[in-house]
Design a protein around this motif. Structure first.
Motif, PDB file in Angstrom:
ATOM      1  N   LEU A   8       0.870  -1.175   0.000  1.00  0.00           N
ATOM      2  CA  LEU A   8       0.000   0.000   0.000  1.00  0.00           C
ATOM      3  C   LEU A   8       0.905   1.222   0.000  1.00  0.00           C
ATOM      4  CD1 LEU A   8      -2.710  -1.005   2.640  1.00  0.00           C
ATOM      5  CD2 LEU A   8      -3.013  -0.865   0.168  1.00  0.00           C
ATOM      6  N   TRP A  13      -3.201   5.451   0.284  1.00  0.00           N
ATOM      7  CA  TRP A  13      -3.657   5.490   1.669  1.00  0.00           C
ATOM      8  C   TRP A  13      -4.954   6.260   1.878  1.00  0.00           C
ATOM      9  CZ3 TRP A  13       1.660   6.769   4.393  1.00  0.00           C
ATOM     10  CH2 TRP A  13       2.492   5.641   4.293  1.00  0.00           C
ATOM     11  N   TYR A  16      -8.471   4.809   3.194  1.00  0.00           N
ATOM     12  CA  TYR A  16      -8.601   4.116   4.479  1.00  0.00           C
ATOM     13  C   TYR A  16      -8.693   5.089   5.644  1.00  0.00           C
ATOM     14  CZ  TYR A  16      -7.078  -0.177   2.103  1.00  0.00           C
ATOM     15  OH  TYR A  16      -6.984  -1.253   1.265  1.00  0.00           O
ATOM     16  N   THR A  18      -7.871   5.449   9.668  1.00  0.00           N
ATOM     17  CA  THR A  18      -6.694   4.971  10.386  1.00  0.00           C
ATOM     18  C   THR A  18      -6.987   4.846  11.872  1.00  0.00           C
ATOM     19  OG1 THR A  18      -5.749   7.136  10.931  1.00  0.00           O
ATOM     20  CG2 THR A  18      -5.261   6.244   8.725  1.00  0.00           C
ATOM     21  N   ARG A  78      -6.300   1.365   8.518  1.00  0.00           N
ATOM     22  CA  ARG A  78      -4.848   1.353   8.348  1.00  0.00           C
ATOM     23  C   ARG A  78      -4.183   1.781   9.646  1.00  0.00           C
ATOM     24  NH1 ARG A  78      -0.966   4.712   6.574  1.00  0.00           N
ATOM     25  NH2 ARG A  78      -2.428   6.440   6.273  1.00  0.00           N
ATOM     26  N   TRP A 380       5.117  -1.047   4.332  1.00  0.00           N
ATOM     27  CA  TRP A 380       3.934  -0.694   3.553  1.00  0.00           C
ATOM     28  C   TRP A 380       3.080  -1.867   3.113  1.00  0.00           C
ATOM     29  CZ3 TRP A 380       6.653   3.046  -0.414  1.00  0.00           C
ATOM     30  CH2 TRP A 380       6.999   4.241   0.235  1.00  0.00           C
ATOM     31  N   ALA A 382       0.273  -4.672   2.881  1.00  0.00           N
ATOM     32  CA  ALA A 382      -1.068  -4.763   3.459  1.00  0.00           C
ATOM     33  C   ALA A 382      -1.054  -5.597   4.733  1.00  0.00           C
ATOM     34  CB  ALA A 382      -2.037  -5.360   2.442  1.00  0.00           C
ATOM     35  N   GLN A 385       0.168  -3.041   7.334  1.00  0.00           N
ATOM     36  CA  GLN A 385      -0.571  -1.788   7.458  1.00  0.00           C
ATOM     37  C   GLN A 385      -2.030  -1.952   7.897  1.00  0.00           C
ATOM     38  OE1 GLN A 385      -0.209   1.666   6.979  1.00  0.00           O
ATOM     39  NE2 GLN A 385       1.960   1.279   7.275  1.00  0.00           N
ATOM     40  N   LEU A 386      -2.689  -2.997   7.440  1.00  0.00           N
ATOM     41  CA  LEU A 386      -4.138  -3.105   7.658  1.00  0.00           C
ATOM     42  C   LEU A 386      -4.439  -3.856   8.957  1.00  0.00           C
ATOM     43  CD1 LEU A 386      -5.455  -3.842   4.064  1.00  0.00           C
ATOM     44  CD2 LEU A 386      -5.121  -1.639   5.211  1.00  0.00           C
TER      45      LEU A 386
END
Length: 394
Positions: A8, A13, A16, A18, A78, A380, A382, A385-386
């Motif tokens: 990502l 970004w 999403y 956060t 995120r 970075w 997924a 980050q997720l």
């Protein structure tokens, strides 16, 4: 590059929410209307459980182990960049990105000019130590409330009369990082095991009151299992099952009308491609210090040496990492769309973000357990980050 390493990039970004949006959404819920940002219903009391290392991709891959968590899935958000505990918890509590609150990673410089040359100290923000996680205490050098001056959402909630309770390991109370991240004294209930967390939350909600209550609970064991044994390992899967049972207990034992919100501070990837900064060619030539974590390195160069260092590092890391100077990092909003001048000075002259399963190790500087552990996060992908947002109105 494998599917699990799908990136990502900062340009992706914007779609999403956060972790920084979670407490403002809970604030909306306390105002008796559902949040327009995240699916959190109007509530009098909210229990916010942060499961360290609970990534959305890993939960998807092991849904059968966690039926309670899977059934509560309300959204995917995120973590923020870098996807690491110190940054994520501070973003969660302050309601803003690290470009404003200033905890820009696991470790970083705070005063660029003061730490040039032989004094090149860095701050390990999670441990609040100097230069490395096992270094001396930094409390005498860096005042937490000065390093992280933003009060933010949690402070605003407390100022409006919301009762704040922390249910987490007692060792964290009063630590440098806790002072920087939370900024509200609140009531502390020490809890280490899932049973102690459930009991602590129950105790915090047992007394009737007309005031809104926020109970923040934290459990670190899933992250520890991922680091030590690898994400998705048998040990990690067993721990995920314990998380699921703990959340089921919280849902069944919380008073009627309570909203239970569960999320993670980052996901994790298995890393097996090591580039060792300390022993590879002359990667430290022209470099004053290297901080950050193994998936995101902050590189502070000697005056006039940045371009040469960037060119040399690029030849070493190749496609194994994104490498960019501070100006590009700021222009592309890696640390948020708003970065204060003070925080901008903390960012390395170069920032290296590992790709795929790569980590940038320091075998002579980082403690041995950190260098050899298989699970890592920060970058970075997924998978890092997720994180899931799980919501249930009891």
């Amino acid at each position: 590059m494998s599917t699990s390493a799908h990136e990502l990039h900062p340009r992706d970004w914007n779609g999403y929410a956060t972790l920084a949006d979670v407490l403002p959404a809970i604030d909306d819920a306390f105002g008796r209307w559902p949040s327009t940002t995240l699916p959190i219903p109007a509530s009098k009391d909210v229990v916010l459980l942060l499961v360290d290392g609970l990534g959305a991709s890993l939960l998807d891959q092991h849904a059968e182990i966690a039926p309670t968590l899977t059934a509560m899935r309300a959204s995917t958000i995120r973590a923020g960049f870098p996807a690491t505990t110190a940054t994520s918890i501070t973003s969660l509590m302050s309601g803003t990105s690290c470009g404003r609150h200033g905890i820009i990673g696991y470790a970083f410089r705070t005063d660029r000019e003061a730490t040039r040359g032989p004094n090149r100290q860095t701050l390990n923000a999670l441990r609040w130590t100097l230069n490395r996680s096992t270094g001396p205490s930094a409390l005498g050098t860096y005042v937490p409330e000065d390093v992280q001056p933003v009060g933010g959402t949690l402070v605003d909630l407390a100022a409006r009369g919301v009762e704040v309770t922390y249910v987490m390991p007692g060792a964290y109370r009063g630590s440098g990082f806790s002072r920087a991240a939370f900024r509200v004294d609140g009531t502390h209930i020490p809890a280490q095991s899932p049973a102690e967390i459930a009991d602590g939350v129950s105790s915090a909600l047992s007394v009737q009151t007309s005031r809104h209550r926020l109970v923040y609970a934290y459990w670190p064991d899933l992250d520890a299992a991922g680091h030590l044994f690898g994400p998705g390992s048998p040990q990690w899967v067993t721990t995920l099952g314990a998380v699921d049972r703990m959340v089921a207990d919280l849902a069944s034992e919380s008073p009627r009308g309570t909203t239970l919100v569960v999320t993670g501070d980052h996901g994790m990837v298995q890393a097996d491609n090591r580039i060792d900064i300390d022993t590879t060619d002359e990667m430290l030539k022209g470099v004053e210090s290297v901080s950050g974590e193994m998936r995101v390195r902050q590189v502070y160069t000697r005056p006039g040496a940045r371009d040469d260092v960037q060119s040399f590092w690029a030849g070493i890391v190749g496609d194994n990492a994104h490498l960019a100077p501070r100006e590009q990092v700021l222009d592309e909003a890696w640390f948020g769309t708003e970065v204060t001048d003070v925080v901008a000075e903390r960012i390395g002259d170069l920032v290296a973000v590992a790709r795929g399963t790569t980590i940038l190790t320091r075998s002579r500087t980082d403690p041995a357990p950190e260098v050899t552990m298989p699970g890592h996060h920060g970058a970075w992908t997924a998978s890092e980050q997720l994180v899931p947002l799980l919501v249930q109105k009891v």
